[in-house]
Scaffold this motif. Sequence first.
Motif, PDB file in Angstrom:
ATOM      1  N   GLY A 271      44.391  38.108  38.547  1.00 57.61           N
ATOM      2  CA  GLY A 271      43.981  36.564  38.525  1.00 57.61           C
ATOM      3  C   GLY A 271      44.831  36.369  39.557  1.00 57.61           C
TER       4      GLY A 271
ATOM      5  N   ASP B 240      41.871  39.939  44.382  1.00 51.28           N
ATOM      6  CA  ASP B 240      41.605  39.898  42.750  1.00 51.28           C
ATOM      7  C   ASP B 240      40.400  41.064  41.897  1.00 51.28           C
ATOM      8  OD1 ASP B 240      41.434  39.151  39.937  1.00 51.28           O
ATOM      9  OD2 ASP B 240      40.989  37.051  40.564  1.00 51.28           O
TER      10      ASP B 240
ATOM     11  N   THR C 225      39.361  40.711  38.815  1.00 49.84           N
ATOM     12  CA  THR C 225      39.036  40.054  37.582  1.00 49.84           C
ATOM     13  C   THR C 225      37.793  39.408  38.546  1.00 49.84           C
ATOM     14  OG1 THR C 225      40.444  38.022  37.725  1.00 49.84           O
ATOM     15  CG2 THR C 225      41.113  39.965  36.482  1.00 49.84           C
ATOM     16  N   THR C 226      37.848  39.455  38.875  1.00 50.27           N
ATOM     17  CA  THR C 226      36.155  38.349  40.227  1.00 50.27           C
ATOM     18  C   THR C 226      35.477  39.648  39.838  1.00 50.27           C
ATOM     19  OG1 THR C 226      37.223  39.445  41.571  1.00 50.27           O
ATOM     20  CG2 THR C 226      37.964  37.189  41.209  1.00 50.27           C
TER      21      THR C 226
END
Length: 359
Positions: A306, A326, A328-329
């Motif tokens: 994030g 990141d 989380t993407t």
Amino acid sequence: MTIPIRNLYYLFCYAWAQFPDGNTVDVGVDECPDLQNLFGKVLIEGVNRLIRRGLDRGYREFIEETRSPRGRIQLDSTAKAQTMRRGMVVCSFDELSHDVLHNQIIKAVARLLAREPSMTKPLAHELRIIERKLGMVSDIRLSADAFRLVQLSRNTGPYRVLLQLCEFVFRSIMPEEGGAGSRFADVLDDEDRMSKVFEEFLRNFYVYEQKVYRVRKEEMQWDSFGTTDSLSLAYLPKMQTDVTLKSIDQVKIFDAKFYKAPFESRFGSPKINSNNLYQIVTYLQHATRNYPNHQVSGGLIYAAAGQPLSLSYRLLGYEVRVDAIDLTTPWPTIKSTLLDLLNGVTAAPVVIQHLVLAS
């Protein structure tokens, strides 16, 4: 650090050189609530594939008393047991068997995972079915030595990734205090182990996803000589890159970093870890000596959850990047970001303001 289970699946697939083919992630991975359930599902799928193609067998020595001699007659054992009085001899012989160490390890780990309290009931049931399917395989008590003793051949290649998974699971099962049971450790909090996984992931990702650069882990020699005696060089630490990419005219060196909080500072403002920065610059200086006809550049690649970040510097004449990927993407975004790093494209917006070099 919290990473979506689908991205963790990709992370471990690349780290263990089991490259996903696009459809493999759609077989129920997203239904796994956590990492141990993901490992359980991957183990079930992998073992079922092994069973369909045929489990590996190896020669094992058997010793028995028999009236029909075969193999090698054990004269000492025959004489001591006086089997000749019964018209029998003791023989030893080799026979192909599924009861080999790599099958024993897989069965033991399936049993471990099936007993994990956090394992979903359907997966625990399938793991117990796997255990029954391996009924011809002996039960063993797992130890770290067992994994070192396994010997695989070219014909047993499909076992390699499963044994890597099994060893990871074995090292993640922690005994509860008082010996009441066990629990699956929070693997993502183990920075040392996840750093190795992230490093393998990056290296294998670039091996598989691009063809311009030759990718390897490189051990560099120090540009040094001993001023006291010839033995002094032996005390220098090993200098080994995480990822070296070499093309016709370029060399790029990336160092992979996995920290729960990569840019935390005791003084409030986020900073790049100074030791990380010194390390990558040292690599680049030695790469210039090793590759005098190549343009040398590199950078630090951090795993992030994030907090995307992309910075570039000119340090001692070298182009040095600092990127936080990141995780989380969506996976296509991660893949595109990592490939863009090879072209010097800014990978992500800077979201941490006033980042400065650590003193």
